[in-house]
Design a protein around this motif. Structure first.
Motif, PDB file in Angstrom:
ATOM      1  N   ARG A 179       0.863  -1.185   0.000  1.00 36.61           N
ATOM      2  CA  ARG A 179       0.000   0.000   0.000  1.00 36.61           C
ATOM      3  C   ARG A 179       0.899   1.234   0.000  1.00 36.61           C
ATOM      4  O   ARG A 179       1.520   1.561   1.012  1.00 36.61           O
ATOM      5  CB  ARG A 179      -0.909  -0.019   1.226  1.00 36.61           C
ATOM      6  N   ARG A 181       1.394   5.237  -0.604  1.00 36.61           N
ATOM      7  CA  ARG A 181       0.759   6.552  -0.684  1.00 36.61           C
ATOM      8  C   ARG A 181       1.522   7.420  -1.676  1.00 36.61           C
ATOM      9  O   ARG A 181       2.753   7.464  -1.676  1.00 36.61           O
ATOM     10  CB  ARG A 181       0.745   7.220   0.697  1.00 36.61           C
ATOM     11  N   LYS A 197      -0.471  -0.930  -4.547  1.00 31.58           N
ATOM     12  CA  LYS A 197      -1.850  -0.549  -4.241  1.00 31.58           C
ATOM     13  C   LYS A 197      -1.830   0.908  -3.769  1.00 31.58           C
ATOM     14  O   LYS A 197      -1.268   1.214  -2.716  1.00 31.58           O
ATOM     15  CB  LYS A 197      -2.419  -1.461  -3.152  1.00 31.58           C
ATOM     16  N   VAL A 199      -2.674   4.513  -2.320  1.00 34.15           N
ATOM     17  CA  VAL A 199      -3.439   5.138  -1.243  1.00 34.15           C
ATOM     18  C   VAL A 199      -3.269   6.650  -1.368  1.00 34.15           C
ATOM     19  O   VAL A 199      -2.150   7.138  -1.546  1.00 34.15           O
ATOM     20  CB  VAL A 199      -2.933   4.674   0.145  1.00 34.15           C
ATOM     21  N   VAL A 215      -0.609   2.348   5.865  1.00 30.01           N
ATOM     22  CA  VAL A 215       0.157   2.579   4.643  1.00 30.01           C
ATOM     23  C   VAL A 215       1.514   1.908   4.817  1.00 30.01           C
ATOM     24  O   VAL A 215       2.142   2.024   5.875  1.00 30.01           O
ATOM     25  CB  VAL A 215       0.341   4.093   4.378  1.00 30.01           C
TER      26      VAL A 215
END
Length: 354
Positions: A179, A181, A197, A199, A215
């Motif tokens: 995840r 960001r 993925k 964020v 995150v």
């Protein structure tokens, strides 16, 4: 005879005094009018690299103009908020200010043309030269700013990007299913194409999210990663330096009405200082990055760097879809000659690639 001569001299002296007085009255307002105060607005905080380079620029303009131009400085969004700067400068709320182009993807579509690319010139100096040559050869970019009653003064490029977190990250492949960001836009597309993925969070929320495990990693300029102290999160922090081409830029612009009222000499000074701004950026970015990397290593952060080969592989995966996205968006915005602008950009990127 002497009286007549004396009388003549009195009248002559009075006439001369009258002429001198008239000239003083005539030229004094002009001399006073040369003193100009420009309002500069930026959402950047008054400290930090963005402010430092902007202050250098303003001080240099004041010095070279022999104080004919001075500035009222409004940092931290005190005059205009970040996403209002384009319209604020257009209206003249500020005479000059800083725009972060990704905040205005539709309004400044032509200025986002380099964002689809991840392979290209890495050093801030070469990227600065690339963007100035692109601008000088792309009337579409000048035209689009003119529609917003503005002219470019300086182009701000950013330093090396990085991605880091508490999990081991030694290559871009390690980001798969993590995840990550990022700020959005093409950054999200580039990271997503490697299997991350995505964020979306505000910069101020990242530290807490990473601490809580919401995150896994943050993709951002190295200087920002350091500023938010993300390297201290977790027992085994990792940071991956990514020597990629970064197509996102910021602009220092000036209100066109303000610009048109300046003398030719002042326009020349402002233009010259604006071009030199890129050199000052390069020096400052390199200095800070070196310092920050050493500080993070000292604090126990494991730092690795992506190879050129991996950047090349990344480009092969992500640049094609990104270019299609840009062309589609440009057509929707009615940008004339979008294909030619993108082709020109790609050719110049190849020219400036180290």
């Amino acid at each position: 005879m002497n009286w007549g001569k004396s009388h003549f001299n009195v009248h002559r002296n009075m006439a001369i005094a009258l002429i001198i007085g008239t000239l003083i009255l005539f030229f004094a307002p002009s001399a006073m009018a040369k003193k100009i105060t420009l309002r500069y607005a930026s959402y950047n905080p008054p400290r930090g690299m963005g402010a430092q380079t902007a202050i250098w620029m303003m001080d240099e303009i004041t010095k070279r103009s022999k104080e004919d131009v001075n500035f009222q400085q409004y940092f931290g969004g005190t005059l205009i908020k970040a996403r209002e700067t384009l319209r604020g400068i257009q209206r003249g709320t500020a005479d000059m200010g800083y725009l972060f182009v990704p905040y205005f993807p539709k309004e400044l579509q032509t200025w986002t043309v380099a964002e689809p690319f991840v392979q290209g010139p890495v050093s801030p100096a070469r990227r600065g030269s690339f963007f100035w040559e692109l601008y000088d050869n792309s009337p579409e970019m000048e035209k689009q700013l003119k529609q917003w009653n503005q002219k470019v003064v300086a182009i701000r490029v950013f330093g090396m990007h990085s991605v880091g977190g508490s999990k081991p990250i030694k290559s871009l492949i390690d980001l798969k299913n993590q995840r990550v960001r990022c700020a959005g836009g093409y950054d999200a597309l580039h990271m997503g194409d490697f299997g991350a993925k995505i964020v979306f969070l505000k910069g101020s929320e990242v530290y807490s999210a990473m601490q809580k495990g919401a995150v896994d990693a943050n993709y951002t300029p190295l200087t920002s990663y350091y500023k938010y102290r993300l390297y201290e999160i977790g027992k085994n922090p990792h940071l991956l330096l990514i020597p990629q081409f970064v197509g996102s830029i910021g602009l220092v612009t000036i209100n066109l009405d303000t610009w048109n009222n300046l003398s030719a000499d002042l326009k020349k000074i402002i233009s010259e200082v604006g071009r030199e701004y890129s050199r000052i950026q390069d020096e400052k970015i390199r200095e800070l990055e070196k310092e920050y990397i050493e500080n993070m290593k000292t604090n126990g952060c494991n730092i690795f760097q992506v190879s050129k080969e991996e950047i090349k592989n990344w480009a092969e995966v992500t640049q094609g879809p990104s270019k299609i996205k840009w062309i589609t968006s440009a057509r929707e915005q009615g940008v004339s000659g979008a294909e030619q602008l993108l082709e020109r950009t790609e050719n110049l990127i190849r020219k400036y690639t180290e």
